[in-house]
Scaffold this motif. Structure first.
Motif, PDB file in Angstrom:
ATOM      1  N   ALA A 117      41.274  35.244  38.511  1.00  0.00           N
ATOM      2  CA  ALA A 117      39.893  35.525  38.881  1.00  0.00           C
ATOM      3  C   ALA A 117      39.618  36.994  38.655  1.00  0.00           C
ATOM      4  N   GLU A 118      38.400  37.293  38.193  1.00  0.00           N
ATOM      5  CA  GLU A 118      38.097  38.692  37.953  1.00  0.00           C
ATOM      6  C   GLU A 118      37.780  39.426  39.240  1.00  0.00           C
ATOM      7  N   VAL A 146      45.484  35.853  41.159  1.00  0.00           N
ATOM      8  CA  VAL A 146      45.691  37.095  40.419  1.00  0.00           C
ATOM      9  C   VAL A 146      44.362  37.648  39.936  1.00  0.00           C
ATOM     10  N   SER A 147      44.123  38.919  40.129  1.00  0.00           N
ATOM     11  CA  SER A 147      42.963  39.574  39.543  1.00  0.00           C
ATOM     12  C   SER A 147      43.491  40.573  38.514  1.00  0.00           C
ATOM     13  N   PRO A 148      42.630  41.053  37.604  1.00  0.00           N
ATOM     14  CA  PRO A 148      43.133  41.982  36.595  1.00  0.00           C
ATOM     15  C   PRO A 148      43.767  43.212  37.239  1.00  0.00           C
TER      16      PRO A 148
END
Lengths: 134, 294
Positions: free
Chosen positions: A81-82, A9-11
């Motif tokens: 993770a960004e 998942v990223s923001p």
């Protein structure tokens, strides 16, 4: 053996969600592999590549992540993770160009803040280069 | 009584206004779809990181090394209100609602003898707050020229807020934004962002569930890494929700405006036709009575 439920998942969005065989994650204190049924576990991640093994003997899909956070619970593995880029999409010459530019920025930085930003970028591109190399 | 000519001009002017509002509505509808997708795509990350922080926060015993972002600064004197608004107007009551929520809270805090400071994100909240609470705005950001808000827009703001918190500029921070529910409903929301709220109600259950979890490095280090990240993510989510809400609100507002303009055109047209007929009648009467006089 049951498959491991894996989510990346990223923001900005849910990048990947599905069942895989194993994931190898670059933890801050060393790499660790996660199979189905792993004990509950939490770790921070250093910038590096995660290896996703879809099947037991198949090749790994490698994804570069820019640091983040991994959580293993009874539902599976979640990686927050960004920034995530598949290694296949990383172009070595572009990365080395960006790395050189970031180093230059660091050298020319006038304020402490600018220097820290540049150092972060340098570390990121170095990790990217290392991940792309092997 | 307006003359025929002035009526005609007014109808033309209302018509061109209607064209503009209609176009704005279409644009907002197109942007809304994209903003809504972005807001929904951002929800999993934010809710997961929130859950992780809450369970971690509930499971560790606060000590002197524990990050201030979790335990608070030990005081409740200075409040920071982070007010997220849009950069553009003409979105109905969108900005007014957010500012109102912040204003109500600020007035209650001031009445209770606390110090209130404002951190503005977006251009539109400034005027009201500057008038009601002069000199309390410590910083303001806007996204002029940013088409789609990305994480890299939110992170510096969060870092700035975190740095100010560490420096002791405020003790508690609330954030105000509009949570997107649908194109018609946007709910002004107040969220405490600092110190991070830890649910004490389910604390026991959370502690029981996470008791067997192994941490690497230890809980404190993970929290130190996670808390600033959590702040950025919460802010980012608020901005995404806000962007979607803004477009939804604008779409509704412009739809109403278009309809009102249509009603107005109808009314003016009736008035115009009546007057035209009256003028014709008068003219006829004049001609007939002129002919009779001969």
């Amino acid at each position: 053996m049951a498959d491991l439920h894996f989510e990346l998942v990223s923001p900005e969005r849910l990048l990947r969600s599905g069942d895989v065989h194993m994931v190898v994650v670059p933890g801050t204190e060393g790499d660790f592999g996660v199979l189905a049924g792993h004990a509950p576990f939490m770790s921070t991640i250093r910038p590096g590549a995660i290896d996703v093994y879809e099947t037991a003997n198949g090749p790994a899909t490698r994804i570069f992540i820019d640091g983040g956070f991994a959580e293993v619970n009874d539902k599976g593995l979640t990686i927050l993770a960004e920034n995530a880029v598949p290694i296949a999409d990383i172009k070595a010459d572009e990365v080395s160009k960006m790395l050189a530019a970031a180093r230059e920025d660091g050298r020319l930085a006038k304020t402490e803040g600018e220097r820290i930003v540049a150092e972060k970028l340098v570390a990121r591109y170095e990790a990217m280069q290392a991940a792309a190399a092997n | 009584m307006a003359t025929l000519k002035s009526l005609k001009l007014r109808i033309a002017s209302v018509k061109s206004t209607q064209k503009i509002t209609k176009a704005m509505k279409m644009v907002a509808a197109a942007k809304l779809r994209r903003a809504q997708e972005a807001a929904e795509a951002g929800r999993p990350y934010a809710s997961r990181i929130e859950a992780v922080v809450a369970s971690l926060g509930a499971s560790i015993t606060p000590g002197p090394q524990t990050s201030k972002m979790l335990t608070g600064s030990g005081k409740e004197e200075t409040y920071l209100l982070v007010v997220c608004t849009s950069d553009r107007g003409l979105a109905g009551a969108f900005n007014a609602n957010i500012v109102k929520a912040a204003r109500v809270r600020a007035q209650a805090l001031v009445a209770a003898g606390k110090t209130v400071k404002f951190y503005l994100v977006g251009k539109k909240g400034g005027a009201v707050i500057r008038r009601l609470f002069p000199g309390t705005i410590i910083a303001s950001t806007e996204f002029a020229g940013v088409k789609q808000i990305g994480f890299e827009n939110a992170a510096p703001i969060a870092e700035d807020i975190a740095a100010r918190y560490e420096a002791g500029e405020f003790d508690i921070a609330y954030m105000y934004y509009a949570r997107f529910q649908s194109a018609l409903v946007q709910e002004p929301t107040e969220q405490q962002i600092l110190p991070v709220p830890v649910s004490t109600g389910s604390g026991e259950a959370a502690a029981g569930a996470s008791a067997a979890v192994e941490y690497e490095p230890d809980e404190e280090a993970i929290l130190a890494d996670l808390l600033p990240r959590n702040l950025s993510v919460q802010l980012f989510r608020a901005l995404l929700e806000n962007a979607a809400s803004e477009q939804g609100s604008r779409m509704t507002a412009m739809d109403n405006a278009t309809r009102n303009a249509g009603d107005m055109i109808n009314r003016l047209s009736i008035q115009y036709n009546r007057q035209r007929q009256a003028a014709i009648t008068t003219e006829l009467v004049e001609i007939i009575s002129g002919a009779e006089a001969l």
